[in-house]
Design a protein around this motif. Structure first.
Motif, PDB file in Angstrom:
ATOM      1  N   UNK A   1       0.848  -1.203   0.000  1.00  0.00           N
ATOM      2  CA  UNK A   1       0.000   0.000   0.000  1.00  0.00           C
ATOM      3  C   UNK A   1       0.875   1.243   0.000  1.00  0.00           C
ATOM      4  N   UNK A   2       0.357   2.335  -0.490  1.00  0.00           N
ATOM      5  CA  UNK A   2       1.082   3.604  -0.474  1.00  0.00           C
ATOM      6  C   UNK A   2       2.189   3.640  -1.500  1.00  0.00           C
ATOM      7  N   UNK A   3       3.115   4.557  -1.299  1.00  0.00           N
ATOM      8  CA  UNK A   3       4.240   4.722  -2.218  1.00  0.00           C
ATOM      9  C   UNK A   3       5.484   4.047  -1.665  1.00  0.00           C
ATOM     10  N   UNK A   4       6.343   3.552  -2.548  1.00  0.00           N
ATOM     11  CA  UNK A   4       7.564   2.902  -2.064  1.00  0.00           C
ATOM     12  C   UNK A   4       8.544   3.893  -1.448  1.00  0.00           C
ATOM     13  N   UNK A   5       9.321   3.411  -0.494  1.00  0.00           N
ATOM     14  CA  UNK A   5      10.400   4.176   0.115  1.00  0.00           C
ATOM     15  C   UNK A   5      11.697   3.564  -0.385  1.00  0.00           C
ATOM     16  N   UNK A   6      12.160   4.028  -1.539  1.00  0.00           N
ATOM     17  CA  UNK A   6      13.323   3.395  -2.161  1.00  0.00           C
ATOM     18  C   UNK A   6      12.945   2.002  -2.611  1.00  0.00           C
ATOM     19  N   UNK A   7      13.847   1.050  -2.417  1.00  0.00           N
ATOM     20  CA  UNK A   7      13.563  -0.324  -2.847  1.00  0.00           C
ATOM     21  C   UNK A   7      12.853  -1.146  -1.765  1.00  0.00           C
ATOM     22  N   UNK A   8      12.671  -0.575  -0.575  1.00  0.00           N
ATOM     23  CA  UNK A   8      12.034  -1.299   0.528  1.00  0.00           C
ATOM     24  C   UNK A   8      10.615  -1.699   0.136  1.00  0.00           C
ATOM     25  N   UNK A   9      10.264  -2.949   0.425  1.00  0.00           N
ATOM     26  CA  UNK A   9       8.917  -3.426   0.159  1.00  0.00           C
ATOM     27  C   UNK A   9       8.915  -4.703  -0.644  1.00  0.00           C
ATOM     28  N   UNK A  10       7.733  -5.048  -1.111  1.00  0.00           N
ATOM     29  CA  UNK A  10       7.526  -6.267  -1.885  1.00  0.00           C
ATOM     30  C   UNK A  10       7.334  -5.898  -3.351  1.00  0.00           C
TER      31      UNK A  10
ATOM     32  N   UNK B   1       6.069 -14.292 -11.754  1.00  0.00           N
ATOM     33  CA  UNK B   1       6.216 -15.165 -10.580  1.00  0.00           C
ATOM     34  C   UNK B   1       7.431 -14.822  -9.730  1.00  0.00           C
ATOM     35  N   UNK B   2       8.283 -13.946 -10.223  1.00  0.00           N
ATOM     36  CA  UNK B   2       9.479 -13.567  -9.474  1.00  0.00           C
ATOM     37  C   UNK B   2       9.131 -12.473  -8.466  1.00  0.00           C
ATOM     38  N   UNK B   3       9.598 -12.653  -7.241  1.00  0.00           N
ATOM     39  CA  UNK B   3       9.298 -11.705  -6.164  1.00  0.00           C
ATOM     40  C   UNK B   3      10.585 -11.364  -5.419  1.00  0.00           C
ATOM     41  N   UNK B   4      10.786 -10.075  -5.185  1.00  0.00           N
ATOM     42  CA  UNK B   4      11.835  -9.594  -4.292  1.00  0.00           C
ATOM     43  C   UNK B   4      11.159  -8.917  -3.118  1.00  0.00           C
TER      44      UNK B   4
ATOM     45  N   UNK C   1      16.680  -9.477   2.754  1.00  0.00           N
ATOM     46  CA  UNK C   1      15.907  -9.626   1.528  1.00  0.00           C
ATOM     47  C   UNK C   1      15.560 -11.093   1.312  1.00  0.00           C
ATOM     48  N   UNK C   2      14.556 -11.314   0.482  1.00  0.00           N
ATOM     49  CA  UNK C   2      14.290 -12.657  -0.031  1.00  0.00           C
ATOM     50  C   UNK C   2      14.038 -12.517  -1.524  1.00  0.00           C
ATOM     51  N   UNK C   3      14.485 -13.516  -2.250  1.00  0.00           N
ATOM     52  CA  UNK C   3      14.324 -13.558  -3.697  1.00  0.00           C
ATOM     53  C   UNK C   3      13.542 -14.812  -4.028  1.00  0.00           C
ATOM     54  N   UNK C   4      12.405 -14.636  -4.661  1.00  0.00           N
ATOM     55  CA  UNK C   4      11.525 -15.740  -5.050  1.00  0.00           C
ATOM     56  C   UNK C   4      11.096 -16.573  -3.839  1.00  0.00           C
ATOM     57  N   UNK C   5      11.133 -15.988  -2.653  1.00  0.00           N
ATOM     58  CA  UNK C   5      10.793 -16.675  -1.407  1.00  0.00           C
ATOM     59  C   UNK C   5      11.576 -17.980  -1.245  1.00  0.00           C
TER      60      UNK C   5
END
Length: 193
Positions: free
Chosen positions: A101-110, A115-118, A128-132
């Motif tokens: 929700x909201x706006x990102x703060x730099x790269x912080x967040x999901x 299917x790729x997720x950081x 961090x997690x990459x692709x869980x």
């Protein structure tokens, strides 16, 4: 009229002879594959300025640290690269969408790209997690727009470049490429003799 007919016949014969000899054909000067699929060509560069990347045709310009691929419509993508012994570390860009929700703060967040997720946790954790599936810690170098990933698993650290545009994060991730190898057709399936 007789001389004109002879000229056309000679010209036609010359054209027929040039076609099978490959007049104007290009020589492949580089052939690269992802290191986990060494017999599947990923990138090919030809001496006539043509390239094939992921099966698509381009023209290219290569310098000491980038390869710019241009498609038939004139759209160009610049890929950073560097040589690491016999490997080429080739940067491939992917665009991730902000999932919170909201706006990102730099790269912080999901962030998700298909299917790729950081997932990047804020300071002080900087985890961090990459692709869980892959976890670790990260550091951000804002001056160079880069992020260093320090994996917990026995995976080498990686540094990617990034750019933010609203809720879109473009990650330019390094992929090790090796020279394309011929498929080994001598191997037999298990259980056969």
């Amino acid at each position: 009229m007789k001389n004109l007919k002879k000229t056309y016949i000679i010209l036609a014969l010359i054209m027929v002879m040039l076609i099978p000899t490959g007049c104007g054909s290009a020589n492949k000067i580089e052939s690269w594959a992802k290191d986990y699929e060494p017999s599947e060509e990923y990138l090919a560069l030809y001496d006539n300025g043509k390239a094939v990347c992921e099966g698509k045709n381009y023209t290219y310009v290569k310098d000491d640290d980038s390869i710019t691929l241009t498609d038939k419509d004139g759209n160009s993508i610049e890929h950073r690269y560097y040589m690491d012994n016999e490997k080429m570390v080739f940067y491939i860009a992917s665009v991730y969408d902000y999932q919170d929700e909201g706006d990102p703060d730099g790269i912080v967040g999901n962030w998700a790209c298909g299917n790729n997720v950081f997932r990047f946790l804020p300071a002080p954790k900087l985890e961090f997690s990459e692709e869980d599936a892959f976890y670790g810690h990260y550091s951000v170098d804002e001056a160079n727009s880069s992020v260093k990933l320090m994996y917990d698993a026995p995976i080498p650290d990686a540094t990617f470049y990034y750019s933010l545009d609203g809720k879109k994060l473009t990650i330019d991730y390094p992929w090790p490429l090796v020279k394309t190898q011929e498929k080994d057709t001598t191997k037999k399936d298990e259980g056969t003799t």
